[in-house]
Design a protein around this motif. Structure first.
Motif, mmCIF file in Angstrom:
data_model
loop_
_atom_site.group_PDB
_atom_site.id
_atom_site.type_symbol
_atom_site.label_atom_id
_atom_site.label_comp_id
_atom_site.label_asym_id
_atom_site.label_seq_id
_atom_site.Cartn_x
_atom_site.Cartn_y
_atom_site.Cartn_z
ATOM 1 N N TRP A 1 -1.212 6.682 -10.439
ATOM 2 C CA TRP A 1 -1.465 5.289 -10.237
ATOM 3 C C TRP A 1 -1.564 4.553 -11.537
ATOM 4 O O TRP A 1 -0.675 3.582 -11.700
ATOM 5 C CB TRP A 1 -2.279 4.937 -9.311
ATOM 6 N N TYR B 1 -8.772 3.406 -2.920
ATOM 7 C CA TYR B 1 -8.320 4.345 -1.631
ATOM 8 C C TYR B 1 -9.138 4.324 -0.628
ATOM 9 O O TYR B 1 -10.403 3.952 -0.827
ATOM 10 C CB TYR B 1 -7.986 5.631 -2.154
ATOM 11 N N ASP B 2 -8.796 4.744 0.635
ATOM 12 C CA ASP B 2 -9.638 4.905 1.619
ATOM 13 C C ASP B 2 -8.759 5.956 2.705
ATOM 14 O O ASP B 2 -7.602 5.965 2.502
ATOM 15 C CB ASP B 2 -10.150 3.744 2.452
ATOM 16 N N LEU C 1 -6.807 13.354 -5.013
ATOM 17 C CA LEU C 1 -7.091 12.064 -5.321
ATOM 18 C C LEU C 1 -7.173 11.665 -6.792
ATOM 19 O O LEU C 1 -6.616 10.803 -7.247
ATOM 20 C CB LEU C 1 -8.376 11.737 -4.826
ATOM 21 N N GLU D 1 0.748 -1.102 -0.057
ATOM 22 C CA GLU D 1 -0.132 -0.033 -0.133
ATOM 23 C C GLU D 1 1.071 1.306 0.142
ATOM 24 O O GLU D 1 2.040 1.206 0.209
ATOM 25 C CB GLU D 1 -1.000 0.113 1.476
#
Length: 286
Positions: free
Chosen positions: A132, A143-144, A125, A111
Motif C-alpha cells: 500500500w 485497516y480493520d 498485514l 476501500e
C-alpha cells in the motif's frame, strides 16, 4: 438511486452501491443464483444485483433480470445485468435487506477487501502495508477486520445485555438472601407443627415438601404476574429488529423452573434440618 430499467416502466427507488471486481463475490462468499460473474475488463458496462433488487423492480425471477440495461443515478452508472446474487446482510438486523448493485466503477472504490489466513495475519498485514505504501505513498494505511465491524453494529446490544446480566445476577443474589431469611423465619414459626407431624408418623420427605410448598406457590404466583410484563418489554425490544426470533412460551416456563430450582437449593438445607430435628426438642420450643 435507480432511474430506469430498459424494457420496463421507469421507477425511482434507493439502491445500495457496492464497488467490486471479479474477486468480490469470492472474497465475501456471495453465491450467484442466476447469470455469471464479471469479466476481466476496464469498461463499466456489467452490473450484478441481488434478489431484493429483482423483486423491487417487479421481475418474476432472477433469470428475467439478466441482460436488462439499467440506468443508475442519472447516468452515473449504466450497463446490463450479468448476474444475480443471493440476498445478504450489509447492515445490522435492525435494518431490512436493501436492493443492491455491484459494479466495477473507479469512483466507487474507497476501500480494499482482502481475505487472509488468520494464522498468518501479522505477516500478511505487514506485506499489505508495504504494498500500500509503495502504491499510494500519500495515503495512510489503515485497516480493520470484518468481524470487528460486525461487532460494532451490535455494540449497543452487547452493553445492554451486559448490564442485564449484572443486574440480574444482583437480583438473584438478593432474592436468594431474602428467601433464606424467610425460610429461617418460617421454620421457627412451624417448629411445633413439624414436631407434631413427625410424632404422628410424618416422613422427612413429607415434612420437607410441607415447608417448600408454600414457597413454590409464591413463585408460581410471581411467575404469572411477571410473565406478561416480561413478554411485553421483550417484545417491544425485539420489534426494533427487522429480523428477530419469536418469543416462545417455554422460555418463560423455563425461567420459572430455574427460579424454583434456585429456591429449592437455597432452602433445602434448612428444610431438611427442620424435618430431621428431634421432635421432643421441637415440642419444647416456645
Amino acid at each position: 438511486m435507480l432511474n430506469s430499467i430498459i424494457g420496463r416502466e421507469s421507477e425511482d427507488f434507493n439502491i445500495q452501491a457496492k464497488a467490486g471486481d471479479i474477486n468480490y463475490l469470492g472474497v465475501f462468499d456471495l453465491g450467484l443464483v442466476a447469470g455469471r460473474n464479471f469479466y476481466e475488463k476496464d469498461s463499466v458496462d456489467e452490473i450484478i444485483v441481488n434478489e431484493d433488487f429483482v423483486r423491487k423492480v417487479g421481475l418474476s425471477n432472477p433469470e428475467e433480470a439478466l441482460n436488462k440495461q439499467i440506468n443508475i443515478s442519472n447516468g452515473f452508472i449504466q450497463g446490463k445485468i450479468v448476474g444475480v446474487v443471493s440476498d445478504f446482510h450489509d447492515r445490522d438486523f435492525h435494518s431490512n435487506i436493501n436492493p443492491v448493485f455491484i459494479a466495477s466503477h473507479p469512483r466507487l472504490f474507497t476501500e480494499m477487501a482482502v481475505k487472509i489466513n488468520p494464522a498468518d495475519a501479522k505477516a500478511a498485514l505487514e506485506h499489505i502495508g508495504n504494498e500500500w505504501s509503495s502504491t499510494f505513498p500519500d495515503y495512510v494505511f489503515e485497516y480493520d477486520f470484518l468481524d470487528d465491524r460486525v461487532a460494532e453494529l451490535y455494540e449497543t446490544e452487547q452493553r445492554f445485555l451486559s448490564l442485564i446480566g449484572v443486574f440480574s445476577g444482583m437480583a438473584i443474589l438478593i432474592g436468594c438472601l431474602g428467601i433464606y431469611g424467610l425460610i429461617l423465619f418460617f421454620v421457627v414459626q412451624k417448629t411445633k407443627e413439624l414436631g407434631i407431624r413427625k410424632v404422628l408418623g410424618g416422613s422427612v420427605g413429607h415434612l420437607v415438601g410441607l415447608v417448600m410448598q408454600d414457597f413454590f406457590k409464591l413463585i408460581i404466583i410471581a411467575g404469572i404476574i411477571a410473565t406478561p410484563i416480561a413478554w411485553y418489554f421483550m417484545n417491544r425490544w425485539l420489534e426494533s429488529f427487522e429480523y428477530r426470533t419469536p418469543l416462545n412460551w417455554w422460555v418463560f416456563a423455563l425461567a420459572v423452573a430455574i427460579v424454583m430450582a434456585i429456591t429449592l437449593i437455597t432452602i433445602s438445607y434448612q428444610a431438611i434440618k427442620a424435618a430431621i430435628a428431634n421432635p421432643v426438642k421441637s415440642l419444647r420450643t416456645e
